[in-house]
Design a protein around this motif. Sequence first.
Motif, PDB file in Angstrom:
ATOM      1  N   TRP A  87       0.863  -1.195   0.000  1.00 26.53           N
ATOM      2  CA  TRP A  87       0.000   0.000   0.000  1.00 26.53           C
ATOM      3  C   TRP A  87       0.890   1.233   0.000  1.00 26.53           C
ATOM      4  O   TRP A  87       1.849   1.312   0.754  1.00 26.53           O
ATOM      5  N   TYR A 138      -9.071  -3.879   3.735  1.00 26.83           N
ATOM      6  CA  TYR A 138      -9.505  -3.846   2.331  1.00 26.83           C
ATOM      7  C   TYR A 138     -10.228  -5.148   1.968  1.00 26.83           C
ATOM      8  O   TYR A 138     -11.228  -5.125   1.250  1.00 26.83           O
ATOM      9  N   PHE A 161     -12.040   3.309   1.333  1.00 29.18           N
ATOM     10  CA  PHE A 161     -11.748   2.483   0.152  1.00 29.18           C
ATOM     11  C   PHE A 161     -12.776   2.701  -0.959  1.00 29.18           C
ATOM     12  O   PHE A 161     -12.562   2.303  -2.088  1.00 29.18           O
ATOM     13  N   MET A 184      -8.659   6.019  -3.804  1.00 31.78           N
ATOM     14  CA  MET A 184      -8.839   5.807  -2.355  1.00 31.78           C
ATOM     15  C   MET A 184      -8.076   6.881  -1.585  1.00 31.78           C
ATOM     16  O   MET A 184      -7.088   7.409  -2.078  1.00 31.78           O
TER      17      MET A 184
END
Length: 1405
Positions: A769, A792, A813, A818
């Motif tokens: 991420w 997620y 999300f 996002m």
Amino acid sequence: MKTSSVQDRSPVLPGDDSILVPEPQTLINISSKDVMNITVSRCCLNVFLNLAKAFSEGTTSTYDPLLKDKAPYTVKNALGVPLTVQHSPNLQAMGLSSKENIVDLTVGETLELEYSAFQPLRRGRLSVLQRQESSVFGLTIVPHGYTEVANVPIAKPGRRLYNVCVPLQQQSVSALVQIDAAEGNKVITVRSPLQIKNHFAMPFTIYKSVTDVRLVVPIGVASPEQEFHVPLDSYRCQLFVRPAGKLEGQYKESTSYITWKEELYRSTEVRCVLQCPSAEVNFLPLIVNTVAVPDQLSFISRHGEQDWDPAYIIHLHPPVTIRNLLPYAIRYLLEGTAETYELAEGSSADVLQSRISGEIMELVLIKYQGRNWNGHIKICPGLSEFFPVCFTSDSQDRMILDLSIHAQQVGGGLILSVFSPYWIINRTGRVLQYRAEEIHMKHPADQRDIVLFSFKRKTIFSKNKIHLRVSTSDWSSSFSLDTVGSYGCVKCPANTTEYLVGVSFKMSSFNLTRIVTMSPFYILVNQSSLELEVGEVLPNELQPNRKWHYISATECLPFWPENASGKLCVRVVGSEKATKSFFYNKLDNGTLLSLEDQYGGIIADVDISEHSTVISFTDYYEGAAPALIVNYTLLEKLKYKQSGIEEKLELKPGETCLFAWADPTGTRKLTWSYAHSTGELDLIKDQCGQFAYNQNTQIHWVSFLDGRQRVLLFTEDVAIVSKARQAEEMEQADTEIVMSLQSLGISLVNNETKQEISYISITSSGVVWEHKPKQRWKPFSQKNIQALEQAYQKHLCGQEQGWVRIENLEVNFSKSPMEIRLPVQRKIRRNFTAGIHVEFKQSPHQRSLRAQLNWLQIDNQLSGAIFPIVFYPVAPPKSIAMDSEPKPFIDVSIITRFNEHSQVMQFKYFMVLIQEMALKVDQDFLGAVMALFTPATNPQTEKQRTKLIEKDVEALKTELMETSMTDISSLSFFEHFHISPIKLHLSVSLGSRGEESDKGKQEVVAIQSVNLLLKSIGATLTDVDDLIFKLAFFEVKCQFYKRDQLMWSVIGHYTEQFLKQLYVLVLGLDVLGNPFGLIRGLSEGVEAFFYEPFQGAVQGPEEFAEGFVIGVRSLFGHTVGGAAGVVSRITGSVGKGLAAITMDKEYQQKRREEMNRQPKDFGESLAKGGKGLLRGVVGGVTGIVTKPMEGAKKEGAAGFFKGIGKGLVGVVARPTGGIIDMASSTFQGIQRAAESTEEVAKVRPPRLIREDGIIRPFNITEAEGNDLLENSDLKKLEGELYQDHCALPGSRKANFVVTNRRVLCVKEVELLNHLSTDWECLFENFTFPPSAEENVLKLYVKDQGLLGFQKTSSTKKGMVKEIRLKTNETAKRMCDAIGAAQITRQQQQLVKQKSLRFIKPQTTF
């Protein structure tokens, strides 16, 4: 690919992220989403080798139009009788019409076949694989007077045996079709089953006896290193030999015949000794050693008969070969012979009359130190591998010299190599003396003479160390001569100074001699066009008042300092005035020294390495001054001087002047003053600044490189400054190329041994991420990545929508893109790191390269591997990793700048970061890799390689000048060059994989050379477990370097450290555990305080603090983990000792594999320990019965009693070993829990290569099935190979496996994670072929009372077992696999079966 418009350059602002870099004009993006798999086989390497050879030959030689391609197929008649050949319609004889497909060949004639023009339509669509497997290309052969051999497939290499009969005679004879592949073409030799190979340097005439007339008649000549095919009508006769060639007429035929078939009932390999009597009376006979070994057949056709003739190769070896590995000639004379033979340096010769029965050989070393030296050796059986020989000189003072002999049994002969353990070369120009125990030796200053040196070995444990003395100095402290590959400096104290001698240790090309070179530490090189004199400056004085050293142009001299000032000065021959003094013991990239007016100046350069300092002088050239000062103002004079010196210089407005250091040994800084402003510069870095002259005028100054010279410019014009600074600012890139490969896999396969050796994989990361603080995406810490991924996944399942709180983050999300809004608002994305990622940018004045390699892993794919994974990056403990962002294994960043007006490339930033890694190598893996990459040597060239030591002697002839003046690459300026420290965990195991690898397997060349070195030192190499090498970083700041020079400095820096740490390896020997591990663990915890922060600081200021946290965490992890690890290792090596006591290779192998298979967690390590204990107890008890039976099968009665011994020892040793292994596994579990590291797993199971040796595309199902059979606890039968398998429905982890010998059902025992056989059935017990009805497979077997087998109504079919499989196709596939396996099994049994023809009583032929 995309293009952008040209944009203005943005100004450089502080802080990396705030720079707004414009889009490049051209952006090229290359990416791959799938794994790119490459298979490299030995055959493929040979193709590349031949291509390279062809290209290199093509460039050097002119094209010959007469050269033609070789035919795809060449048929040779080596039967000794005429032959008729009929080929398939797809082939045609070259030079004949395509209709004629029957050709007669006389004895020794060849036939060339090519592909015919007429070919079936399907031919174009046949793959290479199908062509090779089909019998499209075949021959039918009819030897005259014998029956035919029909449809011999010739597309695949191999040796095929066929029985042929003489009509109306009862018994057949055998013919052999040998198919060899040579440079892509096939050579088919039709011959008898007997072949002779001559390993002498001269030919032999082969004779056969004719029983009717009691005579011997010649049947042919066996040339050196060539295959001689015995004719079909002669191979059963008694064969005799006689030397030919140079020795023609000097010897008679051998008194006895070659024994082979008469002894086959005793063993498969037959040895005998032949004697050829001399034609002259009282001369010794010539001795020939013969070894008959079975030929490797790939197919046997019996022509309806029960038996066939065994195929054999008879090797003829000289009894003794002597090799001279000295740089001087030797003479030898064998007892009982009249002739002496001279051997030039590096050559070898066969001793033809030696019986190896205790005869004496006299050796004479010719003209060593002006004298001849005599020594004697006794040639007898059972010579030790190394033994000394004492030589005495023939002069009046009877001097003694010790040399050594290396005795080696190769094939059927003995090789004696005469060598000296050490060669010492004196390049110092001074008389040297060496002193060791009982040895005192003088070495004259003449550097041409090589001194042969060896130690007197009094005790096994005496260390080989010597003391050195230069001229009249005192003795140095002792140093070892065995640290091969390293360099050093030896100090010999004298009255007023210290003599420094550079010492280098190299290994000779034949791995027996250490070459020690003594050279002066200081070397003067005059590369200028002037004749110079160099003088040493006394302390506290400016000029030398003693002697001057004359050095002519392009000369090189040793320099021996006579005082400790460290300063030199230089003058031109004939002039009185000398230059200012400079330091000769400090690294200097070039100092300009001023000479008298007519000569201008000279540049002095000092290059320092660990074993030498080279002081070179070169002519001054334009642009070589330290600085050019430019006063481009109209207002004031510029005043400047060297700091610390009174005398000031002035520069008027609009003038320029070159600047050199007034005192090269003083402070190298420039002080300037302009009006009221002053400043000081070091003239190393690019700098700029400004000051106010008055209220209206600003004066700017800038320092930049122009070639090698620095320019210091003062001006009022801002445009000129920005022009000079253009290479500093961020520009719009002309071109940007981004290449991203997800994963790359390289499979190394040896097609000759039919096994995959290794799988090298470069793989991408898991999910990463990332957030975007400003311009660039940056990864979160591992802890946040895990938390975000879990959230997620929940979001995907529809559980969490909108803004979600995760620890310290608040994330959404659902938005696109996002976002997070806590701790700060930013865009985020879900991404991964590619396996290989490269970014390259180029603008008018800059180039930058960023390359990242995410993960590199090398798997050992050999079955029963001691270390399944050879190389992998070591992940930091979880506690540390969680708080840091994921890092690639290798990260390289290079930024270069260049100006139009400068020839020198500037490396602004060069950074290489390599993470911690582990290397685990065992002897088998090393051997397999060496065998793959070592090109096959031609024995003929091996034999003729008389100049064994030519390479070594040539290397020694190079003068000091050559070694000091070899670099010709261009100069570059490195502002910041840093290669990170390297931390390597090394494990080495010398164990090999059980019995099959012991049989006749040659020792690995690499291991052999290391062992040779250690044996000659008197040391032994043992297993090393997790030895840590810490190699310090390499850094250069603001220095001029030639690229080659820098490259060699880096290589030398790391190899030198590695070797020196390797020689301190005694601490890590696998004798009793690895106590070094405990010290290492604790010290690493402490050491991390000052190691990790530094590594953090390389990244940038933000990461600096991270290192201290790491230090504290690491201390806890290592203190607990280190202690548990050493206990596990100590118990581990006790367990290993007990396993060795059992003398059971299979048990040792299984234990070794099991102990090296790392448990994933604490629970699994306990289960593994329990399993080891269970195996120990069960194996120990059953061994009493099984071991004597196994022994009896292999070695008869002797084996039976050996087996009883093994069984009894095993009863005690196995259960005890099991208990100790259990303790070891438990401690391993504790260590893993404390250090919390993740286990590295293999990327994929080994590729399955079937018996035909064809490399097919990787099939995961086949590979998993084969792995199930090879690397599990299932007891394999002899020669058992996997065929097919499928999962059984209704039962978890149960498989139905088909091999070439049986079918079996394999299940996994839940608790112990252990595979066991549920039931099995050998093909011999099948009563009827298996059948498949829908998804049910039926097996019909003999009634043996097996569980799960039901009786059938038919008595013929015996019992039936019904196996329900998942689909009809699976049942059909398994049924076909069993049928195919049974057919191949029959042929395999034939090929491996021993021919009984010559073992039964025979009628003579």
